[in-house]
Design an enzyme around this catalytic site. Structure first.
Site, PDB file in Angstrom:
ATOM      1  N   THR A 133      -9.173  -1.084 -10.116  1.00 41.81           N
ATOM      2  CA  THR A 133      -7.747  -0.923  -9.856  1.00 41.81           C
ATOM      3  C   THR A 133      -6.893  -1.693 -10.861  1.00 41.81           C
ATOM      4  O   THR A 133      -7.350  -2.694 -11.445  1.00 41.81           O
ATOM      5  CB  THR A 133      -7.443  -1.436  -8.427  1.00 41.81           C
ATOM      6  OG1 THR A 133      -6.039  -1.494  -8.252  1.00 41.81           O
ATOM      7  CG2 THR A 133      -7.993  -2.835  -8.208  1.00 41.81           C
ATOM      8  N   ASP A 134      -5.626  -1.286 -10.994  1.00 45.85           N
ATOM      9  CA  ASP A 134      -4.700  -2.034 -11.854  1.00 45.85           C
ATOM     10  C   ASP A 134      -4.270  -3.357 -11.205  1.00 45.85           C
ATOM     11  O   ASP A 134      -3.729  -4.238 -11.876  1.00 45.85           O
ATOM     12  CB  ASP A 134      -3.458  -1.180 -12.199  1.00 45.85           C
ATOM     13  CG  ASP A 134      -2.664  -0.723 -10.989  1.00 45.85           C
ATOM     14  OD1 ASP A 134      -3.065  -1.006  -9.841  1.00 45.85           O
ATOM     15  OD2 ASP A 134      -1.613  -0.060 -11.191  1.00 45.85           O
ATOM     16  N   GLU A 135      -4.528  -3.496  -9.872  1.00 50.59           N
ATOM     17  CA  GLU A 135      -4.037  -4.702  -9.177  1.00 50.59           C
ATOM     18  C   GLU A 135      -4.718  -5.973  -9.672  1.00 50.59           C
ATOM     19  O   GLU A 135      -4.218  -7.066  -9.437  1.00 50.59           O
ATOM     20  CB  GLU A 135      -4.241  -4.564  -7.667  1.00 50.59           C
ATOM     21  CG  GLU A 135      -3.460  -3.411  -7.090  1.00 50.59           C
ATOM     22  CD  GLU A 135      -3.181  -3.523  -5.599  1.00 50.59           C
ATOM     23  OE1 GLU A 135      -3.346  -4.611  -5.029  1.00 50.59           O
ATOM     24  OE2 GLU A 135      -2.789  -2.499  -5.025  1.00 50.59           O
ATOM     25  N   TYR A 159      -7.620  -8.537  -1.583  1.00 52.11           N
ATOM     26  CA  TYR A 159      -8.177  -7.262  -2.086  1.00 52.11           C
ATOM     27  C   TYR A 159      -8.332  -7.309  -3.605  1.00 52.11           C
ATOM     28  O   TYR A 159      -9.416  -7.055  -4.144  1.00 52.11           O
ATOM     29  CB  TYR A 159      -7.278  -6.082  -1.683  1.00 52.11           C
ATOM     30  CG  TYR A 159      -7.540  -4.828  -2.491  1.00 52.11           C
ATOM     31  CD1 TYR A 159      -8.739  -4.120  -2.341  1.00 52.11           C
ATOM     32  CD2 TYR A 159      -6.619  -4.360  -3.437  1.00 52.11           C
ATOM     33  CE1 TYR A 159      -9.002  -2.980  -3.098  1.00 52.11           C
ATOM     34  CE2 TYR A 159      -6.874  -3.217  -4.196  1.00 52.11           C
ATOM     35  CZ  TYR A 159      -8.063  -2.540  -4.023  1.00 52.11           C
ATOM     36  OH  TYR A 159      -8.325  -1.418  -4.775  1.00 52.11           O
ATOM     37  N   LYS A 163     -11.703  -7.213  -6.031  1.00 52.04           N
ATOM     38  CA  LYS A 163     -11.959  -6.186  -7.052  1.00 52.04           C
ATOM     39  C   LYS A 163     -12.133  -6.855  -8.427  1.00 52.04           C
ATOM     40  O   LYS A 163     -12.965  -6.448  -9.221  1.00 52.04           O
ATOM     41  CB  LYS A 163     -10.819  -5.171  -7.096  1.00 52.04           C
ATOM     42  CG  LYS A 163     -10.728  -4.261  -5.894  1.00 52.04           C
ATOM     43  CD  LYS A 163     -11.934  -3.338  -5.704  1.00 52.04           C
ATOM     44  CE  LYS A 163     -12.027  -2.249  -6.746  1.00 52.04           C
ATOM     45  NZ  LYS A 163     -13.106  -1.275  -6.415  1.00 52.04           N
TER      46      LYS A 163
HETATM   47  P1  NAD Z   1     -10.879   4.442   0.738  1.00 49.61           P
HETATM   48  O1  NAD Z   1     -10.659   3.199   1.535  1.00 49.61           O
HETATM   49  O2  NAD Z   1     -10.148   5.676   1.080  1.00 49.61           O
HETATM   50  O3  NAD Z   1     -12.434   4.815   0.745  1.00 49.61           O
HETATM   51  C1  NAD Z   1     -13.437   3.875   0.595  1.00 49.61           C
HETATM   52  C2  NAD Z   1     -14.763   4.519   1.007  1.00 49.61           C
HETATM   53  O4  NAD Z   1     -15.803   3.564   0.829  1.00 49.61           O
HETATM   54  C3  NAD Z   1     -14.801   4.943   2.485  1.00 49.61           C
HETATM   55  O5  NAD Z   1     -15.359   6.229   2.614  1.00 49.61           O
HETATM   56  C4  NAD Z   1     -15.708   3.896   3.121  1.00 49.61           C
HETATM   57  O6  NAD Z   1     -16.409   4.380   4.256  1.00 49.61           O
HETATM   58  C5  NAD Z   1     -16.636   3.552   1.974  1.00 49.61           C
HETATM   59  N1  NAD Z   1     -17.238   2.218   2.098  1.00 49.61           N
HETATM   60  C6  NAD Z   1     -16.618   1.054   2.422  1.00 49.61           C
HETATM   61  N2  NAD Z   1     -17.500   0.048   2.449  1.00 49.61           N
HETATM   62  C7  NAD Z   1     -18.704   0.572   2.096  1.00 49.61           C
HETATM   63  C8  NAD Z   1     -20.001   0.033   1.924  1.00 49.61           C
HETATM   64  N3  NAD Z   1     -20.244  -1.263   2.121  1.00 49.61           N
HETATM   65  N4  NAD Z   1     -21.012   0.859   1.565  1.00 49.61           N
HETATM   66  C9  NAD Z   1     -20.784   2.193   1.380  1.00 49.61           C
HETATM   67  N5  NAD Z   1     -19.569   2.757   1.545  1.00 49.61           N
HETATM   68  C10 NAD Z   1     -18.539   1.963   1.887  1.00 49.61           C
HETATM   69  O7  NAD Z   1     -10.610   4.009  -0.768  1.00 49.61           O
HETATM   70  P2  NAD Z   1     -10.017   4.867  -1.982  1.00 49.61           P
HETATM   71  O8  NAD Z   1      -8.552   4.773  -1.964  1.00 49.61           O
HETATM   72  O9  NAD Z   1     -10.689   6.172  -1.995  1.00 49.61           O
HETATM   73  O10 NAD Z   1     -10.529   3.983  -3.212  1.00 49.61           O
HETATM   74  C11 NAD Z   1     -11.798   4.242  -3.820  1.00 49.61           C
HETATM   75  C12 NAD Z   1     -12.010   3.236  -4.940  1.00 49.61           C
HETATM   76  O11 NAD Z   1     -10.974   3.374  -5.903  1.00 49.61           O
HETATM   77  C13 NAD Z   1     -11.967   1.781  -4.487  1.00 49.61           C
HETATM   78  O12 NAD Z   1     -12.945   1.079  -5.203  1.00 49.61           O
HETATM   79  C14 NAD Z   1     -10.570   1.307  -4.854  1.00 49.61           C
HETATM   80  O13 NAD Z   1     -10.577  -0.070  -5.122  1.00 49.61           O
HETATM   81  C15 NAD Z   1     -10.324   2.106  -6.110  1.00 49.61           C
HETATM   82  N6  NAD Z   1      -8.906   2.415  -6.401  1.00 49.61           N
HETATM   83  C16 NAD Z   1      -8.100   2.966  -5.444  1.00 49.61           C
HETATM   84  C17 NAD Z   1      -6.786   3.325  -5.767  1.00 49.61           C
HETATM   85  C18 NAD Z   1      -5.861   3.941  -4.754  1.00 49.61           C
HETATM   86  O14 NAD Z   1      -4.676   4.109  -5.057  1.00 49.61           O
HETATM   87  N7  NAD Z   1      -6.328   4.344  -3.568  1.00 49.61           N
HETATM   88  C19 NAD Z   1      -6.310   3.082  -7.067  1.00 49.61           C
HETATM   89  C20 NAD Z   1      -7.160   2.511  -8.014  1.00 49.61           C
HETATM   90  C21 NAD Z   1      -8.460   2.201  -7.670  1.00 49.61           C
HETATM   91  O1  DAU Z   2      -2.487  -0.029  -7.597  1.00 47.37           O
HETATM   92  C1  DAU Z   2      -3.683   0.524  -7.095  1.00 47.37           C
HETATM   93  C2  DAU Z   2      -3.830   0.200  -5.639  1.00 47.37           C
HETATM   94  O2  DAU Z   2      -2.899   1.024  -4.933  1.00 47.37           O
HETATM   95  C3  DAU Z   2      -5.252   0.401  -5.113  1.00 47.37           C
HETATM   96  O3  DAU Z   2      -6.110  -0.479  -5.756  1.00 47.37           O
HETATM   97  C4  DAU Z   2      -5.302   0.178  -3.593  1.00 47.37           C
HETATM   98  O4  DAU Z   2      -6.595   0.455  -3.114  1.00 47.37           O
HETATM   99  C5  DAU Z   2      -4.300   1.097  -2.944  1.00 47.37           C
HETATM  100  O5  DAU Z   2      -4.269   0.870  -1.544  1.00 47.37           O
HETATM  101  C6  DAU Z   2      -2.898   0.883  -3.528  1.00 47.37           C
HETATM  102  O6  DAU Z   2      -2.384  -0.423  -3.174  1.00 47.37           O
HETATM  103  P1  DAU Z   2      -0.865  -0.652  -2.748  1.00 47.37           P
HETATM  104  O7  DAU Z   2      -0.772  -1.886  -1.958  1.00 47.37           O
HETATM  105  O8  DAU Z   2       0.038  -0.516  -3.921  1.00 47.37           O
HETATM  106  O9  DAU Z   2      -0.656   0.663  -1.820  1.00 47.37           O
HETATM  107  P2  DAU Z   2       0.095   0.878  -0.430  1.00 47.37           P
HETATM  108  O10 DAU Z   2       0.161   2.343  -0.212  1.00 47.37           O
HETATM  109  O11 DAU Z   2      -0.478   0.030   0.654  1.00 47.37           O
HETATM  110  O12 DAU Z   2       1.565   0.359  -0.752  1.00 47.37           O
HETATM  111  C7  DAU Z   2       2.332   0.940  -1.800  1.00 47.37           C
HETATM  112  C8  DAU Z   2       3.635   0.183  -1.866  1.00 47.37           C
HETATM  113  O13 DAU Z   2       4.411   0.504  -0.701  1.00 47.37           O
HETATM  114  C9  DAU Z   2       3.466  -1.323  -1.840  1.00 47.37           C
HETATM  115  O14 DAU Z   2       4.470  -1.910  -2.662  1.00 47.37           O
HETATM  116  C10 DAU Z   2       3.716  -1.711  -0.388  1.00 47.37           C
HETATM  117  C11 DAU Z   2       4.711  -0.660   0.079  1.00 47.37           C
HETATM  118  N1  DAU Z   2       4.589  -0.250   1.495  1.00 47.37           N
HETATM  119  C12 DAU Z   2       3.363   0.088   1.979  1.00 47.37           C
HETATM  120  C13 DAU Z   2       3.241   0.492   3.291  1.00 47.37           C
HETATM  121  C14 DAU Z   2       1.885   0.854   3.860  1.00 47.37           C
HETATM  122  C15 DAU Z   2       5.736  -0.168   2.266  1.00 47.37           C
HETATM  123  O15 DAU Z   2       6.862  -0.449   1.809  1.00 47.37           O
HETATM  124  N2  DAU Z   2       5.615   0.228   3.570  1.00 47.37           N
HETATM  125  C16 DAU Z   2       4.400   0.546   4.122  1.00 47.37           C
HETATM  126  O16 DAU Z   2       4.346   0.863   5.335  1.00 47.37           O
END
Ligand code: NAD
Ligand code: DAU
Length: 353
Positions: A133-135, A159, A163
């Site tokens: 992730t970019d975080e 989190y 990562k």
């Molecule tokens: P998600 O939470 O939707 O899915 C995660 C999946 O991993 C789920 O299906 C869960 O059951 C599985 N999982 C959790 N723990 C596990 C374990 N111990 N063994 C096997 N499976 C397990 O997450 P996502 O949003 O699909 O993110 C996927 C990946 O991409 C993550 O590594 C996250 O850090 C990264 N990422 C997410 C975003 C985003 O915006 N969602 C952005 C950048 C990177």
């Molecule tokens: O940047 C990549 C990341 O983006 C991934 O690594 C994470 O897995 C993914 O969950 C996401 O993280 P964020 O914290 O940015 O996503 P989230 O959707 O939780 O929140 C997006 C923005 O919106 C953040 O600034 C918090 C705000 N927010 C979120 C929720 C759930 C609100 O204002 N209200 C809300 O109810």
């Protein structure tokens, strides 16, 4: 054959579906623990596709991972499995440490042993692709340049710290053991099958349910949004052409404040599914307490992947968000399963948990 971990979650499921949408694609072993974020309904369309094998299990289970590697001899591991929600990591970081750090460590060790036993072509072509992730880079001020791959890590939440730790392990396994790894660091994704704890699906579903749309603090935090299909295509390109040991930032050049994102979704819903009282959905916006340690701004400089590997996103935010809102409107069964929690019934039936 490729081994995907976390392929029942949001991005992992989109990746598996995209991968198998090509008739000539290699098969996928999909290892997922099915936490609250894992949903087999995401993979429903693959029910009769013999190229997809789902395995319920933990990336931290050494015996299981070794067995899968020995049996299926994948040419790549793509690690999506993680605890992914920042707010949950603030309430309880334990699982984040366990899966994101210890789980990745276990996967790396299993991969090292497996890769060590491969020979010739199989050994040369093997890849361990870590999805990050970019975080991990921390928070930007409004005037800072976007994150480059060379930006020092400054994670701020449990989190992002977990990562970051996993990224460091992956890097070390390359430098010390020469394990053929690539890492991608992506910005915020959105699109189909996104679990409604995250901002975009939460706002769409709350709006339709007549609930409030919670905006943290003043809503002026900035995220850089990428349509999930674009993230998946970038991962395929890096897997195919990425240089070993390198990291690639993935982003869509779509910086938006949270408040803008919420207002854009409200406007699309006003058009596609107007409220019965004729009032705008934006009336449901409610400012709530801010997230502790809330990062102000993320922005990805995606020039390296574009220049070196020729990848660029296909969607703009305008096209992607419209597709996404439509998907939630067109898939009421999926929404219902998630909102009622019935998507977890299968787990109970199958595993008595
Ligand atoms: P998600 O939470 O939707 O899915 C995660 C999946 O991993 C789920 O299906 C869960 O059951 C599985 N999982 C959790 N723990 C596990 C374990 N111990 N063994 C096997 N499976 C397990 O997450 P996502 O949003 O699909 O993110 C996927 C990946 O991409 C993550 O590594 C996250 O850090 C990264 N990422 C997410 C975003 C985003 O915006 N969602 C952005 C950048 C990177
Ligand atoms: O940047 C990549 C990341 O983006 C991934 O690594 C994470 O897995 C993914 O969950 C996401 O993280 P964020 O914290 O940015 O996503 P989230 O959707 O939780 O929140 C997006 C923005 O919106 C953040 O600034 C918090 C705000 N927010 C979120 C929720 C759930 C609100 O204002 N209200 C809300 O109810």
């Amino acid at each position: 054959m490729i081994l995907v971990t976390g392929g029942a979650g949001f991005i992992g499921a989109n990746f598996v579906l995209n991968w198998l949408s090509s008739v000539s694609a290699e098969g996928v072993i999909n290892l997922d623990k099915l936490t609250y974020a894992g949903n087999l309904a995401n993979l429903q369309s693959l029910k009769n596709d013999s190229r997809h094998t789902f395995v319920h299990g933990d990336i931290g289970d050494k015996k299981l991972v070794n067995k899968l590697l020995a049996e299926h001899r994948p040419r790549a591991i793509i690690n999506f499995a993680a605890e992914s929600h920042v707010d949950r990591s603030i309430h309880g970081p334990t699982e984040f440490i366990q899966t994101n750090i210890v789980g990745t460590f276990n996967l790396l060790e299993c991969a090292r042993e497996y890769w060590g036993g491969l020979e010739h072509v199989e050994k040369d072509r093997f890849r361990f692709h870590h999805v990050s992730t970019d975080e991990v880079y921390g928070s930007l001020s409004l005037s800072d340049p976007a994150f480059k791959e060379t930006k020092p890590y400054e994670p701020n939440s449990p989190y992002s710290a977990s990562k970051a730790a996993s990224d460091h392990l992956v890097r070390a396994w390359f430098h010390t053991y020469k394990l053929p790894v690539v890492t991608t660091n992506c910005s915020n994704n959105y699109g189909p099958y996104h679990f409604p704890e995250k901002l975009i699906p939460l706002v769409i579903l709350n709006a339709l349910a007549g609930k409030s749309l919670p905006v943290y603090g003043d809503g002026q935090q900035i995220r850089d949004w990428l349509y999930v299909g674009d993230h998946c295509s970038a991962i395929s390109v890096v897997l195919d052409k990425g240089k070993l040991g390198e990291t690639y930032n993935i982003g869509g050049w779509n910086e938006k404040t949270n408040l803008d994102v919420v207002n854009i979704i409200c406007a699309i819903l006003d058009e596609l599914r107007p409220r019965s009282d004729g009032k705008p959905y934006s009336k449901q916006i409610t400012f709530v307490a801010d997230r502790p340690g809330h990062d102000l701004r993320y922005a990805i400089d995606a020039r390296k992947i574009q220049k070196e590997l020729g990848w660029r996103p296909a969607e703009t935010f305008d096209t992607g968000i419209r597709k996404t809102v439509r998907w939630y409107l067109d898939n009421p069964d999926w929404v219902q399963g998630v909102v009622t929690g019935s998507y977890r019934d299968w787990l109970q039936k199958q595993y008595l948990i």
